[in-house]
Design an enzyme around this catalytic site. Structure first.
Site, short mmCIF file in Angstrom:
data_model
loop_
_atom_site.label_atom_id
_atom_site.label_comp_id
_atom_site.label_asym_id
_atom_site.label_seq_id
_atom_site.Cartn_x
_atom_site.Cartn_y
_atom_site.Cartn_z
N ASP A 77 -4.16 -7.28 4.18
CA ASP A 77 -3.17 -6.53 3.43
C ASP A 77 -3.29 -5.08 3.89
O ASP A 77 -4.25 -4.39 3.56
CB ASP A 77 -3.43 -6.64 1.92
CG ASP A 77 -2.37 -5.95 1.08
OD1 ASP A 77 -1.66 -5.07 1.61
OD2 ASP A 77 -2.26 -6.28 -0.12
N TYR A 174 15.68 2.59 2.33
CA TYR A 174 15.62 1.93 3.63
C TYR A 174 15.72 2.97 4.74
O TYR A 174 14.93 2.96 5.69
CB TYR A 174 16.76 0.91 3.74
CG TYR A 174 16.77 0.11 5.03
CD1 TYR A 174 16.15 -1.13 5.09
CD2 TYR A 174 17.41 0.59 6.17
CE1 TYR A 174 16.16 -1.87 6.27
CE2 TYR A 174 17.42 -0.15 7.35
CZ TYR A 174 16.81 -1.37 7.38
OH TYR A 174 16.82 -2.10 8.56
N LYS A 178 12.74 3.79 7.56
CA LYS A 178 12.93 3.59 8.99
C LYS A 178 12.92 4.90 9.76
O LYS A 178 12.43 4.96 10.91
CB LYS A 178 14.22 2.83 9.24
CG LYS A 178 14.24 1.42 8.63
CD LYS A 178 13.10 0.56 9.14
CE LYS A 178 13.19 -0.87 8.61
NZ LYS A 178 12.09 -1.73 9.10
#
Length: 303
Positions: A77, A174, A178
């Site tokens: 993880d 988002y 990015k």
């Protein structure tokens, strides 16, 4: 471009987020070029992640080995520093301190992305969770992995993103995630340059990930059936295309000339001469300029 069929023999790579999609494509391509690849993620034969998808790190590692490399699956993880530290310590112990390629491809943000609402109408905790999962994991992984490269004064860091321009990506969190990943590559490049280590960001075009194939109700063998639902899908690319781009970069002795840049499959295929798995050379930027720019505006210049 080298003609050696196994130009990465002896190379050690870590693909963080190699369970599926672009990460899997990169891991397999590195293996095909002869590399030993540590494939990490949360989805394994011991249990699925919260994405609840069937792909596993063990399956990716097996594909790496079948392609000609050596795949090693390690459930990790990457949001947990202690797990990443243990992973890197294991790589150092098993590979005599060697790590040549680090690929930060951890994502898993699709179910967290709200495409319908502006920032002020979104759930804040969900958005912040996306940033922690898609950006903090990359920072944590680089923090522990980079010392192995710095010590050897060589290596390549690859940050996998979506898009290589400043164009808005359609959803606040988002877009922030990015875009931040591109900046991670830029910042790492600045700090690593004196140590002979390169760092780049890279984007695929319209990626035919497992989830995208499921969305269209097709398989990789029948993917063209999805074009009837979305004509742009005809210009999509498989994860192998992204993988071959990264493998080409890893095998390039002059890769330092690209450090700090945001790259794309559609630019690199011209330079390195690789193809997609079916022998085609998808170029989503060219498709955008021809068919989508009038409606959506220019894609933008690379960062």
């Amino acid at each position: 471009m080298t003609t050696d069929l196994r130009p990465l023999t002896g190379t050690v790579a870590l693909v963080a987020g190699g369970t599926r999609g672009g990460g899997r494509g990169i891991a397999v391509a590195l293996g095909s070029a002869g590399a030993t690849v540590y494939v990490t993620g949360r989805s394994s034969g011991a249990g699925r992640s919260d994405l609840d998808r069937p792909e596993t790190i063990e399956d990716t590692a097996a594909r790496v080995t079948a392609a000609g490399g050596r795949g090693i699956a390690v459930r990790t993880d990457h949001s947990r520093p202690e797990e990443v530290r243990a992973l890197v310590d294991r790589i150092a112990a098993e590979q005599d301190g060697r790590l040549d390629v680090l690929v930060n491809s951890v994502w898993g943000g699709d179910p967290l992305t709200d495409w319908e609402h502006p920032l002020w109408e979104q759930d804040l905790e969900t958005g912040l969770r996306l940033l922690r999962q898609a950006v903090e994991t990359h920072v944590i992984t680089s923090r522990f992995a980079l010392p192995l490269m710095v010590a050897r004064r060589s290596g390549l860091v690859v940050e996998v993103t979506d898009g290589n321009t400043a164009r808005y990506r359609g959803s606040f969190f988002y877009d922030l995630a990015k875009s931040a990943v591109i900046r991670l590559a830029f910042a790492q490049a600045a700090e690593l340059r004196p140590h002979g280590v390169a760092a780049v960001a890279i984007t695929p075009g319209f990626l035919r990930s497992e989830a995208m194939l499921d969305h269209f109700g097709v398989t990789e063998a029948t993917w063209r059936d999805g074009v009837a639902q979305d004509p742009d899908f005809a210009h999509s690319e498989s994860p192998a295309y992204l993988g071959r781009a990264v493998a080409a970069l890893a095998a390039d002795p002059q890769v330092m000339a690209k450090t700090g840049r945001a790259l794309a499959t559609w630019g690199l295929y011209e330079e390195y001469g690789f193809t997609d798995a079916d022998g085609t050379r998808p170029d989503f930027a060219a498709h955008w300029a021809k068919s989508l720019e009038e409606e959506h505006g220019p894609l933008g210049d690379p960062l």
